[in-house]
Enzyme design. Structure first.
Site, PDB file in Angstrom:
ATOM      1  N   GLU A  64     -13.420 -24.594   2.700  1.00 35.85           N
ATOM      2  CA  GLU A  64     -14.097 -23.737   3.674  1.00 35.85           C
ATOM      3  C   GLU A  64     -14.793 -24.593   4.831  1.00 35.85           C
ATOM      4  O   GLU A  64     -14.962 -25.034   5.888  1.00 35.85           O
ATOM      5  CB  GLU A  64     -14.714 -23.062   2.904  1.00 35.85           C
ATOM      6  CG  GLU A  64     -15.681 -23.036   3.990  1.00 35.85           C
ATOM      7  CD  GLU A  64     -17.351 -21.725   3.026  1.00 35.85           C
ATOM      8  OE1 GLU A  64     -18.245 -21.299   3.698  1.00 35.85           O
ATOM      9  OE2 GLU A  64     -17.338 -21.849   1.356  1.00 35.85           O
ATOM     10  N   ASP A  86     -12.867 -22.617  -2.170  1.00 34.37           N
ATOM     11  CA  ASP A  86     -14.394 -22.657  -1.404  1.00 34.37           C
ATOM     12  C   ASP A  86     -15.549 -23.356  -2.320  1.00 34.37           C
ATOM     13  O   ASP A  86     -15.319 -23.333  -3.868  1.00 34.37           O
ATOM     14  CB  ASP A  86     -15.337 -21.060  -1.381  1.00 34.37           C
ATOM     15  CG  ASP A  86     -16.714 -20.987  -0.988  1.00 34.37           C
ATOM     16  OD1 ASP A  86     -16.965 -21.678  -0.770  1.00 34.37           O
ATOM     17  OD2 ASP A  86     -16.870 -20.128  -0.279  1.00 34.37           O
ATOM     18  N   ILE A  88     -18.356 -24.274  -3.190  1.00 31.04           N
ATOM     19  CA  ILE A  88     -19.592 -23.607  -3.424  1.00 31.04           C
ATOM     20  C   ILE A  88     -19.340 -21.922  -2.530  1.00 31.04           C
ATOM     21  O   ILE A  88     -20.019 -22.032  -1.325  1.00 31.04           O
ATOM     22  CB  ILE A  88     -21.176 -24.243  -3.454  1.00 31.04           C
ATOM     23  CG1 ILE A  88     -21.405 -25.783  -3.366  1.00 31.04           C
ATOM     24  CG2 ILE A  88     -22.059 -23.159  -3.764  1.00 31.04           C
ATOM     25  CD1 ILE A  88     -22.120 -26.355  -3.755  1.00 31.04           C
ATOM     26  N   ASP A  89     -19.737 -21.268  -4.214  1.00 36.66           N
ATOM     27  CA  ASP A  89     -19.314 -20.135  -2.908  1.00 36.66           C
ATOM     28  C   ASP A  89     -20.924 -19.347  -3.564  1.00 36.66           C
ATOM     29  O   ASP A  89     -20.125 -18.964  -4.531  1.00 36.66           O
ATOM     30  CB  ASP A  89     -18.253 -18.612  -3.642  1.00 36.66           C
ATOM     31  CG  ASP A  89     -18.446 -17.549  -2.698  1.00 36.66           C
ATOM     32  OD1 ASP A  89     -18.342 -17.555  -1.661  1.00 36.66           O
ATOM     33  OD2 ASP A  89     -18.251 -16.365  -3.703  1.00 36.66           O
ATOM     34  N   THR A  91     -24.084 -19.854  -1.529  1.00 36.92           N
ATOM     35  CA  THR A  91     -25.050 -20.921  -0.385  1.00 36.92           C
ATOM     36  C   THR A  91     -26.001 -21.065  -0.215  1.00 36.92           C
ATOM     37  O   THR A  91     -26.827 -21.801  -1.602  1.00 36.92           O
ATOM     38  CB  THR A  91     -24.170 -21.893   0.405  1.00 36.92           C
ATOM     39  OG1 THR A  91     -22.532 -22.838   0.184  1.00 36.92           O
ATOM     40  CG2 THR A  91     -25.193 -22.946   0.849  1.00 36.92           C
ATOM     41  N   ASP A 219     -13.689 -16.924   0.426  1.00 35.20           N
ATOM     42  CA  ASP A 219     -13.905 -16.742  -0.170  1.00 35.20           C
ATOM     43  C   ASP A 219     -13.037 -15.274  -1.400  1.00 35.20           C
ATOM     44  O   ASP A 219     -13.708 -15.400  -2.956  1.00 35.20           O
ATOM     45  CB  ASP A 219     -14.840 -15.824  -0.120  1.00 35.20           C
ATOM     46  CG  ASP A 219     -15.637 -16.446   1.178  1.00 35.20           C
ATOM     47  OD1 ASP A 219     -15.710 -17.351   1.103  1.00 35.20           O
ATOM     48  OD2 ASP A 219     -15.482 -15.947   2.894  1.00 35.20           O
TER      49      ASP A 219
END
Length: 290
Positions: A64, A86, A88-89, A91, A219
């Site tokens: 990402e 990703d 940190i999905d 954030t 995601d």
């Protein structure tokens, strides 16, 4: 390998989440106050990529933060084995201390997700699955309980998200769809703030369905494997063509910026009916493809 990498990433995320000072620097993507990135996002992506590249030097990688930082921000997904990450999905959850954050790692071959790992280190929930290998929460098979019947949306707990783009042309159709689905009626609506975790909670059976427009491949890629291996359905907003005799067999396009998934319900056709009920209220939103 992906599980050990996710746990290593989780250690960094958990430490920064606990010590707010490490995650204090927050940048806006494209000056959008609803679309955030932190130093921890970048640190975790670098860690994940470095460990995976060491083990799979001939594979390709999509992340990402590295994609968002590029000039054209296009996803170069080919048929080659490709890791999609990703870091940190969720954030925004991370920044606010809301404990629904996860690192999401997927392996795609021929553009199809075949390995998925989603790890929430704050709650120590590790969701993982591989094609034809089943889906698990830590060591427990998913779903966590035998699937209950779901004859209609009237008894369904569903999830969706508004996304970070708040232009009226984007937000209005989402609100209209939500209004129609809630009035269908639907028992309740939740929003975890993480596409990956929404999908995992469908896989575990805690949510009956989840849909969202505006998602990116990083995601949802890991969640696709986890939901399907838990017996659920993952599709786009519109049927993919006349070749699929049942919804479960529809091909899913991970670059189309949308996802609809429904938990497993056995072979009674109820899941197909729930997909059709939700699809009847969704509007196509013209996002640029990944």
């Amino acid at each position: 390998m992906a599980i050990s990498v996710a746990r290593a990433a989780g250690t960094v995320i958990r430490s920064a989440f606990t010590d707010r000072g490490k995650s204090a620097t927050v940048d806006l993507k494209k000056e959008n106050p609803a679309d955030l990135v932190t130093a921890t996002d970048r640190q975790v992506e670098e860690l994940v990529f470095s460990q995976l590249r060491a083990a799979f030097p001939n594979h390709k990688f999509i992340g990402e933060e590295s994609t968002s930082a590029s000039i054209d921000a296009k996803t170069e997904l080919t048929n080659d084995p490709t890791w999609v990450v990703d870091p940190i999905d969720g954030t925004t959850n991370f920044v606010h201390g809301f404990p629904f954050v996860a690192v999401s790692i997927a392996l795609l071959i021929d553009r199809i997700p075949v390995v998925g790992v989603v790890y929430n280190p704050i709650l120590d929930e590790l969701f993982h699955a591989s094609a034809n290998g089943g889906a698990f929460l830590n060591d427990a098979p998913l779903p966590l309980a035998p699937p209950e019947p779901l004859p209609s949306l009237a008894t369904a707990l569903v999830a969706t998200e508004y996304g970070s783009d708040r232009q009226d042309a984007i937000l209005a159709p989402k609100v209209r769809a939500l209004h129609k689905i809630v009035a269908a009626p639907t028992r309740g609506v939740r929003s975890l703030g993480s596409a990956a975790l929404n999908m995992c909670y469908v896989a575990r059976g805690a949510l009956d369905a989840y849909w969202e427009a505006g998602v990116h491949v990083w995601d949802v890629a890991a969640g696709v494997v986890i939901v399907r291996e838990a017996g659920g359905i993952v599709v786009n907003f519109k049927p993919s063509g006349a070749t699929a005799q049942v919804v479960k067999d529809e091909a899913y396009d991970p670059l189309a910026r949308e996802v609809l998934c429904v938990r497993g319900m056995g072979g009674n056709g109820q899941a197909d009916n729930i997909v059709a009920s939700i699809r009847a209220h969704l509007e196509t939103i013209q996002y640029p493809r990944d």
